[in-house]
Design a protein around this motif. Structure first.
Motif, PDB file in Angstrom:
ATOM      1  N   ARG A  66      53.932  40.306  39.196  1.00 45.88           N
ATOM      2  CA  ARG A  66      54.289  41.278  40.214  1.00 45.88           C
ATOM      3  C   ARG A  66      55.039  40.571  41.339  1.00 45.88           C
ATOM      4  N   TRP A  67      55.968  41.273  41.974  1.00 44.27           N
ATOM      5  CA  TRP A  67      56.677  40.750  43.124  1.00 44.27           C
ATOM      6  C   TRP A  67      55.867  41.078  44.378  1.00 44.27           C
ATOM      7  N   LEU A  68      55.542  40.058  45.183  1.00 44.55           N
ATOM      8  CA  LEU A  68      54.711  40.240  46.362  1.00 44.55           C
ATOM      9  C   LEU A  68      55.451  39.755  47.603  1.00 44.55           C
ATOM     10  N   LEU A  69      55.404  40.584  48.643  1.00 45.92           N
ATOM     11  CA  LEU A  69      55.944  40.194  49.939  1.00 45.92           C
ATOM     12  C   LEU A  69      54.792  39.688  50.787  1.00 45.92           C
ATOM     13  N   GLY A  70      54.883  38.444  51.249  1.00 50.38           N
ATOM     14  CA  GLY A  70      53.799  37.841  52.017  1.00 50.38           C
ATOM     15  C   GLY A  70      54.160  37.693  53.484  1.00 50.38           C
ATOM     16  N   LEU A 121      52.531  26.603  59.411  1.00 54.31           N
ATOM     17  CA  LEU A 121      51.422  25.804  59.934  1.00 54.31           C
ATOM     18  C   LEU A 121      51.914  24.831  61.001  1.00 54.31           C
ATOM     19  N   ALA A 122      53.066  24.223  60.766  1.00 58.14           N
ATOM     20  CA  ALA A 122      53.576  23.193  61.673  1.00 58.14           C
ATOM     21  C   ALA A 122      54.107  23.776  62.971  1.00 58.14           C
ATOM     22  N   THR A 123      54.702  24.958  62.897  1.00 55.58           N
ATOM     23  CA  THR A 123      55.360  25.534  64.076  1.00 55.58           C
ATOM     24  C   THR A 123      54.558  26.629  64.762  1.00 55.58           C
ATOM     25  N   GLY A 124      53.567  27.186  64.064  1.00 52.79           N
ATOM     26  CA  GLY A 124      52.824  28.315  64.614  1.00 52.79           C
ATOM     27  C   GLY A 124      53.565  29.627  64.493  1.00 52.79           C
ATOM     28  N   LYS A 125      54.759  29.587  63.876  1.00 52.52           N
ATOM     29  CA  LYS A 125      55.531  30.806  63.689  1.00 52.52           C
ATOM     30  C   LYS A 125      55.008  31.591  62.491  1.00 52.52           C
ATOM     31  N   GLU A 126      55.529  32.805  62.354  1.00 53.78           N
ATOM     32  CA  GLU A 126      55.062  33.680  61.283  1.00 53.78           C
ATOM     33  C   GLU A 126      55.629  33.258  59.935  1.00 53.78           C
ATOM     34  N   TYR A 127      54.770  33.306  58.930  1.00 51.37           N
ATOM     35  CA  TYR A 127      55.211  33.075  57.549  1.00 51.37           C
ATOM     36  C   TYR A 127      55.728  34.386  56.976  1.00 51.37           C
ATOM     37  N   ASP A 128      56.839  34.303  56.280  1.00 53.45           N
ATOM     38  CA  ASP A 128      57.445  35.492  55.671  1.00 53.45           C
ATOM     39  C   ASP A 128      58.091  35.040  54.371  1.00 53.45           C
TER      40      ASP A 128
END
Length: 499
Positions: free
Chosen positions: A270-274, A253-260
């Motif tokens: 369950r294991w989730l990749l976001g 949110l702060a940088t505008g970069k992608e969340y991963d």
């Protein structure tokens, strides 16, 4: 209107076929779908100004004039060649014809000379984007000497209204087509996401709510429903992964970069990749919405964890094996100083360890069946395995330490039997019995090895390193023992091993 037509003057044909006019008509009305009730009131108002029996709202194509609304005629089209309106467009001004019989432009038209014998005409163009695409007009079968001065103005007002209505209906049609296409795209995307088992979600930061598709709720282990609060959404992340997940989202949110990020769902485990990023910003440049997806990677994560466990197990086994190899080498060297004899004895024991390790590796260092171990360790030393090896056993599963230790015992017994005992002759036989007994609630394997039909056994000279190794191979397994007896009719070994 009659089927007989009158050729169009060249100036009229030029107006009808003008590319700019036809382009404007096509943009406003790509397809004529027939009379439209929304234009009926315009036709009625036009007729009412002077009590005209016939009134039309039309669009003019290259060869046909189509009626959007009509009053006083059942027709929905007429040829342009027999059209008052086409000639009016060529004049480029509204026309009022008091008596068509006395006007050379119209006097010989079939609709004047024959039925319905039109006499009076008043028409104005419908103009869109600077191009005349149609008309609002009225007719009478009687000529008129006078008409109200405001008639043309009133008809022009109706033509302007018709132009606005045509434009509005086309814009509505285009929006409907676009909405339907968008709906199809959304449905296709939703089906694709569902087929790929991908969860999509949208965080409306201004309202603090999170919503998603059905897969999103299923992955999180909650029932699909209304949008949830962002706080509830974060609480659905496993406590062990929550802080890191929130920190990464805040950074996006702060940088505008992608969340991963990778996290476990608290309810479904369950294991989730976001993955995700800010989708929209408000007027102040602050994040307004955040769009994300989740992919279930539980199988891959479990496989990775199992690989790590197998590697740890393998490291442990390698260390144990190296220690055992060192012990075997030292003990073998003590029994012989002949390099050839040493290599022969030591290579056989290495092969025994290799066979046991191979079986365990094939079964991911879990358990293997006793039958498989017996076959691997004994078959190379039997002349005819099927006829010389008789096995009576329960269903026995062995762990890694048990398999390696028992594999060495079987190797030493089999090599001795091949050199000196029952497997050295085709008439010899080994009878193996393996039973599981319950001792104070614990499962214990009791196995006997009994050789018959071989050469007479002499105890003297038979007890060497092989015998010692047989009796010590199970030292790592608490409570186990191996007892070997060199009876005249054949070697007998008794193995006791807790499972």
């Amino acid at each position: 209107m009659k089927d007989n037509v009158h050729p169009l003057p060249s100036d009229v044909a030029a107006v009808l076929e003008a590319p700019d006019r036809l382009a404007a008509l096509n943009a406003a009305m790509p397809v004529f779908l027939g009379p439209d009730p929304d234009f009926d009131d315009i036709a009625a108002l036009a007729a009412g100004f002077v009590d005209a029996p016939i009134s039309l709202v039309t669009v003019l194509g290259r060869t046909d004039q189509w009626f959007l609304a009509r009053q006083g005629t059942p027709e929905i089209r007429a040829p342009s060649e027999d059209s008052f309106c086409a000639r009016m467009l060529a004049e480029r001004v509204p026309l009022v014809i008091a008596d068509a019989r006395k006007d050379k432009r119209f006097s010989d038209l079939p609709s004047v000379t024959g039925a319905p014998r039109l006499r009076f005409y008043a028409g104005v163009p419908i103009v869109l984007d600077g191009q005349a695409i149609g008309t609002v007009c009225i007719y009478d079968v009687k000529s008129r000497r006078t008409v109200p001065k405001e008639l043309v103005h009133r008809l022009e007002q109706l033509a302007s209204l018709a132009a606005s209505l045509i434009k509005l209906k086309e814009e509505t049609r285009r929006r409907t087509v676009a909405a339907e296409a968008l709906s199809r795209d959304e449905k296709r995307h939703a089906l694709a996401l569902d087929a790929a088992n991908v969860a999509s979600w949208l965080w409306d930061i201004s309202t603090g709510t999170v919503s998603g598709n059905e897969t999103f709720y299923r992955m999180l282990g909650v029932r699909p429903g209304k949008p949830m609060s962002a706080r509830k959404f974060f609480m659905l992340v496993h406590p062990a992964d929550r802080k890191l997940t929130i920190d990464r989202l805040r950074n996006a949110l702060a940088t505008g970069k992608e969340y991963d990020g990778l996290f476990r769902a608290a309810h479904s485990d369950r294991w989730l990749l976001g993955r995700g990023r800010v989708h929209e910003w408000d007027v102040d440049g602050k994040p307004a919405t955040f769009l994300g997806i989740n992919v279930d990677v539980t199988d891959g994560q479990l496989a990775s964890e199992r690989t790590r466990l197998l590697l740890r197990e393998l490291n442990h086994r390698v260390k144990n094996t190296l220690a055992m190899l060192q012990s075997l080498a030292r003990q073998t060297l003590r029994q012989t100083s002949d390099p050839v004899e040493f290599m022969d004895a030591f290579a056989g024991r290495l092969q025994s360890l290799s066979e046991a390790h191979g079986l365990l590796s094939d079964h991911e260092w879990g358990v293997i069946h006793l039958k498989m171990l017996l076959q691997k360790q004994i078959m190379p030393y039997a002349i005819d395995y099927d006829s010389q090896i008789e096995i009576h056993k329960d269903e026995v599963e062995l762990g890694p330490d048990e398999a390696v230790g028992l594999g060495l015992v079987l190797h030493e017994l089999a090599t001795n039997a091949r050199k000196y005992g029952s497997l050295s002759v085709r008439t010899g036989k080994v009878v193996i019995t393996a039973r599981i007994v319950n001792e104070d609630g614990h499962r214990v394997l009791n196995m006997t090895w009994h050789e018959v039909g071989g050469p007479p056994v002499k105890a003297d000279g038979r007890r060497g390193f092989g015998s010692v190794l047989i009796e010590r191979s199970l030292d790592k397994i608490l409570g186990s023992s191996v007892h070997v007896e060199y009876l005249p009719k054949g070697v007998t070994a008794v193995v006791r091993m807790p499972l």
